[in-house]
Enzyme design. Structure first.
Site, PDB file in Angstrom:
ATOM      1  N   HIS A  87       0.829  -1.213   0.000  1.00  0.00           N
ATOM      2  CA  HIS A  87       0.000   0.000   0.000  1.00  0.00           C
ATOM      3  C   HIS A  87       0.858   1.257   0.000  1.00  0.00           C
ATOM      4  O   HIS A  87       1.844   1.365   0.706  1.00  0.00           O
ATOM      5  CB  HIS A  87      -1.037  -0.002   1.120  1.00  0.00           C
ATOM      6  CG  HIS A  87      -0.489   0.040   2.512  1.00  0.00           C
ATOM      7  ND1 HIS A  87      -0.148   1.215   3.136  1.00  0.00           N
ATOM      8  CD2 HIS A  87      -0.254  -0.940   3.410  1.00  0.00           C
ATOM      9  CE1 HIS A  87       0.264   0.944   4.374  1.00  0.00           C
ATOM     10  NE2 HIS A  87       0.229  -0.344   4.565  1.00  0.00           N
TER      11      HIS A  87
ATOM     12  N   ASP B 289       3.283  -6.413   3.345  1.00  0.00           N
ATOM     13  CA  ASP B 289       2.911  -5.315   4.241  1.00  0.00           C
ATOM     14  C   ASP B 289       3.297  -5.615   5.685  1.00  0.00           C
ATOM     15  O   ASP B 289       2.632  -5.185   6.616  1.00  0.00           O
ATOM     16  CB  ASP B 289       1.395  -5.034   4.117  1.00  0.00           C
ATOM     17  CG  ASP B 289       0.969  -3.819   4.927  1.00  0.00           C
ATOM     18  OD1 ASP B 289       1.844  -2.998   5.277  1.00  0.00           O
ATOM     19  OD2 ASP B 289      -0.239  -3.699   5.230  1.00  0.00           O
TER      20      ASP B 289
ATOM     21  N   HIS C  75       3.964   2.928  12.489  1.00  0.00           N
ATOM     22  CA  HIS C  75       3.081   4.076  12.754  1.00  0.00           C
ATOM     23  C   HIS C  75       3.739   5.144  13.615  1.00  0.00           C
ATOM     24  O   HIS C  75       3.068   5.790  14.425  1.00  0.00           O
ATOM     25  CB  HIS C  75       1.774   3.619  13.441  1.00  0.00           C
ATOM     26  CG  HIS C  75       0.930   2.716  12.598  1.00  0.00           C
ATOM     27  ND1 HIS C  75      -0.258   2.187  13.063  1.00  0.00           N
ATOM     28  CD2 HIS C  75       1.076   2.246  11.340  1.00  0.00           C
ATOM     29  CE1 HIS C  75      -0.787   1.411  12.113  1.00  0.00           C
ATOM     30  NE2 HIS C  75       0.011   1.435  11.064  1.00  0.00           N
TER      31      HIS C  75
ATOM     32  N   GLU D 107      -4.864   2.107   2.627  1.00  0.00           N
ATOM     33  CA  GLU D 107      -4.967   0.925   3.475  1.00  0.00           C
ATOM     34  C   GLU D 107      -5.119   1.335   4.926  1.00  0.00           C
ATOM     35  O   GLU D 107      -5.855   0.732   5.694  1.00  0.00           O
ATOM     36  CB  GLU D 107      -3.721   0.031   3.286  1.00  0.00           C
ATOM     37  CG  GLU D 107      -3.830  -1.353   3.929  1.00  0.00           C
ATOM     38  CD  GLU D 107      -3.268  -1.420   5.340  1.00  0.00           C
ATOM     39  OE1 GLU D 107      -3.367  -2.494   5.934  1.00  0.00           O
ATOM     40  OE2 GLU D 107      -2.751  -0.413   5.865  1.00  0.00           O
ATOM     41  N   GLU D 108      -4.379   2.377   5.314  1.00  0.00           N
ATOM     42  CA  GLU D 108      -4.250   2.692   6.743  1.00  0.00           C
ATOM     43  C   GLU D 108      -5.551   3.172   7.392  1.00  0.00           C
ATOM     44  O   GLU D 108      -5.824   2.831   8.536  1.00  0.00           O
ATOM     45  CB  GLU D 108      -3.162   3.755   6.958  1.00  0.00           C
ATOM     46  CG  GLU D 108      -1.756   3.269   6.644  1.00  0.00           C
ATOM     47  CD  GLU D 108      -1.238   2.194   7.611  1.00  0.00           C
ATOM     48  OE1 GLU D 108      -2.000   1.736   8.471  1.00  0.00           O
ATOM     49  OE2 GLU D 108      -0.068   1.809   7.464  1.00  0.00           O
TER      50      GLU D 108
END
Lengths: 468, 468
Positions: free
Chosen positions: B287, B361, B434, B333-334
């Protein structure tokens, strides 16, 4: 990587689909439970990283013969002393004492293209110095010892030989790539001297392109006049090579490294006596010395604290071994192997039998398994036995393969036990190896701890079932 | 780790002793040679790291709807355009557009023990803001959604709920540990709001103890009044917990994040048309969006550039696929999966058949293998076929296991092909995931490239032999 709804359905099932049945058979259930306990304890209570913090941050680089090496001996002895082992002791060995001296200068002098450029360099271990005035000479580049030989004395005499063969990036095991390039560092200065060269420069042993010079041992072959040998960073090796291709390049080298007189030092040993077969020894070890730059975090502080942690883990779980478990922190692996030799001589003289020995000296990265080695007369049979335990190790991502063990324990092969090397993932090792970048921050705590757990699991199986 | 004499005798033999015969049978020799070529090309010529450098350093964090996400679409489309594929195109999708706003403040107010302390915090993705004045309230700590439920409205109303259950360090697969803790981040704010809380604080999703706060998505359940949700670093979670245990703690929170109106964005797709079975599609993907802190290097710049590299590798080696190979860089995606959904809807509408899809991923770390998933009606049979190729993959340290694939491709299961996830080593992933620390410098080039090679090897086998 996203969150809840998807994630809950997709965890990696650790055993491969077709080995689950075997691994979960009744025979292995008790062992599987105990190995799970080892990992649980290691991943929650390991002391390895804190010990490594002291070795790296409080003590730092600890080349054999240095005050820091002496501090590391005393520190690890004290830590082993806290573990209620049956015995903790030091084993004498005389070690070479090499000192780097002042910061090295390697300078391209008056290049037409670049003017004067300082290259990132480190004296190679055991190298003599140029003396305070340094030396200036033209550079001749070669890719191998053979190419040097072919050039002959006429083209080498009075020159600085620049060895510039990179590690082969296609080797997925970076140690194989290292093995394919390190003859330049180990023997380059000697071979260049034989043809009348005044110094040797060696491309650093790494797959990366960066400005970090690597040290590491060179050896002067018998009867050869020693000349200085220095490592330069891979980026500077590329630069120097491009200059040499375009013009005659002269380089000024100044280093003040020198060999001092040998020093008394020690292996550090902690032992749990076996309950029913104390005469069968299982060794876990690493080497306590490091090169004198960086902090010796991966090489080999990691192997030392993992070996200490193996004993701590088994004690913490209340495991009483049948066989004698011995943690050995070897001195002077990097520039002489004096500790390993002293250990072997003493062990042979005492008629000991090392049923197994495991060395961790490939860095504190995620373990991929163990390589095993042994005398040809016993290897196949004993390794077959170990392979039966594979279903217990595979769930932790571990495999078994024929291969080397470790430089410190290699001599124990004559006792006809099985020798193992902990084999971590190797991709990052040579980013740090023998450099100022080998510091605590590049060791991941979980990777380090899982290596200790892997070693403890193998020790447990070796102790429980034996190899004979 | 020392030099020449020892080293030359101890390289890791990559295949396990007992699978060499199988892997080297005549049937597999041609495949083994081609896979070796894939790895050689990847380890010497890969473009993945340079593409990743542009994605991370030139573009940076690229949350769906942001200008950087638009730049990433254009950059990767242009890069795919250089590769002489049969087609390169964009696929529209509407994405949520969330913005973080000003730097968050999370402050313990007038603690008896500590006075005022600022905690390292990040708004969780999709969170509303407190408004410019912020909110101050007492803190109640819980370890789970269930514990919150048990407290009931009386003890929660008007409070800030602090979710503080750590990831389980005993899980050797850190994604399993993540899955066991992330409900707090995803649902904590919603559940706290139902009981009248004014905000939620969530311990960051990492095994480490550090001062790096992690973001990541929360979702507001239907009918719930949104309240702000923020992640705090694990060290600050430990601190806050110790304060809460000792006294009534009041915390001031100020964040100005908000959801803007949806934006038009795109999946980026590059394709090589199959020569004989173009209707059977093999997808590789990652992604393109990331969270808005750091550079999205491991999550999931790595998966994107690896997927692009798979096509480059096969082109560079002159491989002409029978089946259609499609590289898909998914958007959003997130925080929404809009790209994955748009792709699936279009694919289903066109009556496509994805014979296989591989998503990367889980970070650009050393690959350990692939997990495979699929509709129950076809899975066992197709996975058995793939397992026959294992001897070709094992020499590169790869294994196969049942498990998840990837959030973006998961919906393709209904087309009854096989779905794969590239499974790298997971120990370091949640050090960066993240966070501001997910930058290019923590991606190792060799680890990244070997992941691309692993994917290309599997694509080659899937294309050559098919699954039906």
């Amino acid at each position: 990587m996203k969150f809840l709804p998807y994630l809950l359905s997709c965890f990696f099932i650790l055993s491969s689909l077709f080995s689950v049945g075997y691994a979960q058979s009744a025979k292995y259930e008790e062992d599987a439970r105990f190995i799970r306990k080892i990992y649980d304890e290691a991943m929650t209570q390991s002391q390895a990283y804190e010990w490594l913090r002291s070795l790296t941050k409080d003590i730092g680089a600890r080349l054999g013969g240095s005050p820091q090496a002496a501090a590391a001996v005393e520190y690890t002895r004290q830590m082993l002393d806290t573990m209620a082992l049956d015995s903790v002791y030091l084993q004498e060995c005389m070690v070479p004492h090499w000192v780097r001296g002042e910061k090295e200068v390697v300078r391209v002098v008056n290049s037409f293209k670049m003017g004067s450029v300082d290259l990132d360099a480190l004296s190679l271990g055991n190298s003599i110095g140029t003396g305070p005035k340094g030396v200036t000479a033209p550079v001749v580049e070669v890719k191998s010892l053979d190419e040097l030989e072919a050039l002959g004395r006429e083209k080498v005499e009075g020159k600085i030989v620049f060895f510039n063969r990179p590690m082969d990036p296609r080797q997925m095991n970076t140690f194989a790539a290292y093995g394919g390039a390190v003859d330049q560092r180990a023997l380059g200065a000697s071979r260049a001297s034989k043809l009348g060269a005044v110094a040797a420069l060696v491309r650093s042993m790494t797959n990366g392109l960066d400005d970090i010079p690597h040290t590491g041992g060179l050896m002067y072959e018998e009867g050869v006049m020693p000349i200085p040998g220095l490592g330069i960073s891979t980026l500077d090796a590329e630069l120097l090579s491009s200059l040499v291709a375009a013009e005659e390049v002269r380089v000024y080298i100044r280093n003040t490294s020198q060999m001092m007189s040998p020093k008394l030092s020690y292996n550090v040993i902690g032992e749990i006596k076996g309950s029913t077969k104390p005469e069968e020894i299982i060794l876990v070890g690493g080497h306590l010395d490091s090169w004198d730059v960086g902090e010796g975090a991966h090489d080999d502080g990691s192997g030392c604290v993992q070996s200490m942690e193996v004993l701590r883990l088994l004690k913490a779980l209340g495991y009483q071994p049948k066989r004698t478990l011995r943690c050995v922190l070897f001195m002077n692996e990097e520039n002489g192997l004096a500790g390993g030799r002293a250990y072997q001589v003493a062990s042979d003289a005492a008629g000991e039998y090392h049923m197994a020995a495991i060395e961790s000296d490939h860095g504190g990265f995620t373990p991929r398994g163990f390589t095993a080695d042994g005398d040809a007369s016993i290897f196949t049979k004993k390794f077959r036995k170990v392979n039966k335990w594979l279903p217990l190790l595979e769930p932790y991502g571990l495999r078994l393969a024929k291969g080397g063990s470790g430089a410190d324990i290699n001599g124990l092969k004559s006792q006809k036990g099985l020798l193992f090397g902990l084999e971590p993932d190797t991709q990052r090792y040579f980013d740090y190896h023998h450099t100022a970048a080998d510091v605590l921050e590049v060791v991941n705590k979980r990777e380090l701890d899982s290596g200790a757990a892997a070693m403890a699991a193998l020790v447990y199986l070796l102790d429980k079932y034996g190899l004979d």
